[in-house]
Design an enzyme around this catalytic site. Sequence first.
Site, PDB file in Angstrom:
ATOM      1  N   ALA A   1       0.568  -1.259   0.132  1.00  0.00           N
ATOM      2  CA  ALA A   1       0.192  -0.065   0.168  1.00  0.00           C
ATOM      3  C   ALA A   1       0.832   1.258  -0.137  1.00  0.00           C
ATOM      4  CB  ALA A   1      -0.979  -0.028   1.100  1.00  0.00           C
TER       5      ALA A   1
ATOM      6  N   ASN B   1       4.165  -7.102   4.918  1.00  0.00           N
ATOM      7  CA  ASN B   1       3.408  -8.316   4.646  1.00  0.00           C
ATOM      8  C   ASN B   1       3.351  -8.576   3.400  1.00  0.00           C
ATOM      9  OD1 ASN B   1       3.080  -9.347   7.226  1.00  0.00           O
ATOM     10  ND2 ASN B   1       0.900  -8.624   7.297  1.00  0.00           N
ATOM     11  N   THR B   2       3.468  -7.627   2.282  1.00  0.00           N
ATOM     12  CA  THR B   2       3.270  -7.877   0.889  1.00  0.00           C
ATOM     13  C   THR B   2       4.173  -8.997   0.423  1.00  0.00           C
ATOM     14  OG1 THR B   2       2.280  -5.742   0.602  1.00  0.00           O
ATOM     15  CG2 THR B   2       2.853  -6.931  -1.310  1.00  0.00           C
TER      16      THR B   2
ATOM     17  N   ASP C   1       1.157   0.030  14.556  1.00  0.00           N
ATOM     18  CA  ASP C   1       1.793   1.281  14.779  1.00  0.00           C
ATOM     19  C   ASP C   1       0.860   2.217  14.141  1.00  0.00           C
ATOM     20  OD1 ASP C   1       3.540  -0.574  15.363  1.00  0.00           O
ATOM     21  OD2 ASP C   1       5.244   0.788  15.020  1.00  0.00           O
TER      22      ASP C   1
ATOM     23  N   ARG D   1     -11.923 -18.319   5.020  1.00  0.00           N
ATOM     24  CA  ARG D   1     -10.937 -18.730   5.785  1.00  0.00           C
ATOM     25  C   ARG D   1     -11.386 -19.018   7.339  1.00  0.00           C
ATOM     26  NH1 ARG D   1      -6.397 -14.475   3.501  1.00  0.00           N
ATOM     27  NH2 ARG D   1      -6.169 -15.866   1.733  1.00  0.00           N
TER      28      ARG D   1
END
Length: 627
Positions: free
Chosen positions: A124, A151-152, A387, A446
């Site tokens: 992002a 995380n990407t 954060d 999920r």
Amino acid sequence: MSMNPGTYKVKAKGHGSSFMPMEVTLSADKVEKIEVDASGETSGIADEVFKRLPQAIIAGQTLNVDAVSGASISSQGVIDGVADAINEAGGDAEEWKKRAKPEAAASEDAEYTTDVVVIGAGGAGLAAATRSIQHDKQVVILEKFPQIGGNTTRAGGPMNAAEPEWQKQFKSLPGEKETLEELAAMPTSEIDPEYVKDFEELRDQIKDYVDSGADYLFDSVRLHEIQTYLGGKRTDLNGNEIHGKYDLVNTLVNNVLDSVKWLTDLGVDFDRSDVTMPVGALWRRGHKPVEPMGYAFIHVLGDWVKAHGATVLTETRAKHLIIENGKVTGVIAEKTDGSKVTVHAKSVILTAGGFGANTKMVQKYNTYWEHIDDDIATTNSPAITGDGIALGQEAGAALTGMGFIQLMPVSDPVTGELFTGLQTPPENFIMVNKEGKRFVNEFAERDTLAKAAIANGGLFYLIADDEIKKTAYNTTQESIDAQVAAGTLFRDDTLEGLAKQVGMDPEVLVNTIKKYNSYVDAGHDPEFGKSAFHLKCEKAPFYATPRKPAIHHTMGGLVIDTKAHVLDEEGHVIPGLYSAGENAGGLHAGNRLGGNSLADIFTFGRIAADTANEENATVDAASGASH
């Protein structure tokens, strides 16, 4: 202790399932050279390790060096590899580990003035930075970890976007048409009012498709929208219902194909020969890069922003927002050495992710799961600790959906990682419990899969044969063989032998697979209603991958609107502050569909940059007029 000079070949454990070959050149009393073959390592997870640690070990002639933040396994792997070489050469690695630690030089405080500051350099953040630069803006990016990616980098790679003309090239799978018919048969009364008109439009589309007798893979923007909405419609333990905000969901599905085209123009190479889906995506609409995993996006965008003048400050953690007269005008950050960084900016874009690596915060907010264990694993980067949410709250941002936590059902039972073992598309999942019995529709969402796994004791196995193995994501035969040798993946020439290895009754597992294969032939699962099938499990050797749910995604976050403005408790825009990706909430509601995260980050990351550009242009024009 004197060492026998020479070059020693060793192997060290890397991130995930990889083992890294290393060559360590030693003289009688020094480490002269360290070469790591990281070709089998997950790209982007530990790149900084292979630059820093060899330099630190050689410069300090010590193994008492700090692990690179966020890549402790790979860091330890390098240290252990050099230790093995020292011992093999007749030295004493333990003595090397007790030597003095190299001292890091502290940097001076720094101050920047820019158009846009982006907090968090995952997908992002890099999308927002790239788009801002395309608008001729100066950009500073703050990333608390030593390397970009967040995380990407750890994502599987498929990105959801309905592209019917492309998807028509692929045949439908057994069960898919029935899934559409079942969806179309839902009573309108079960659909929330704002989605009814779109649902009725989808119902007409499905009817036309089924009536045509066509055998291709159907998709539409409306199907993506309604599946995203229904996939996220959930009720928590307190009876509170949530669903994705219509405007956000609608914005996503109508703009995500443009995100795919935008990424393609920037240099991401998508595999157009196959359409796929990750676990819990509900439909095959995944645009998967040729290069493995989410790093395919990170290195393209990362290289682009650096080549086009962005200031990228790693190991720089945003601590506080600068707020002047109700407007966010910058960030105060801190380097790992304690020095201060101040950034003054016209726009601040929060893209620091969720809080999936902060178990205490997950436990604090969770209202969806009966219990979150203290020692639960996570698929997340250690950087993802909330954060950006705390920073938003400093400016008075409202929060939404914080109690809804997504568990990834098919995670490594020890590390929480996704791509150990054999991780295949869900149409090839065969999930069996410790008794060797299937227990769920493997094509489901999920949370459905995770709840079923927990009800069956948590630990379960994905069963595969040699043909299903070929559809596995992000692995190699070398990695598979290494995991079998290490006892973390099980392989046998017979199902009976495989059952014995994992402690199941052979007759039960054989019967389970026999029934499953018959369902594939029939295209119908009378036991659990699996929604789509592909391959049978019949060709030796056979595999069992241990899996267990782990924390994966936090759906809640800062309240944003369709322009990616951050909103306060009264629904007012907080001037100067924008957010995108997992840092924001309201889109995925109670459960995120697999493949929708990448769709989200690149779409709303672009939108945040576009909005900031439009508003700054308006302010600049007004300022010019006043002079």
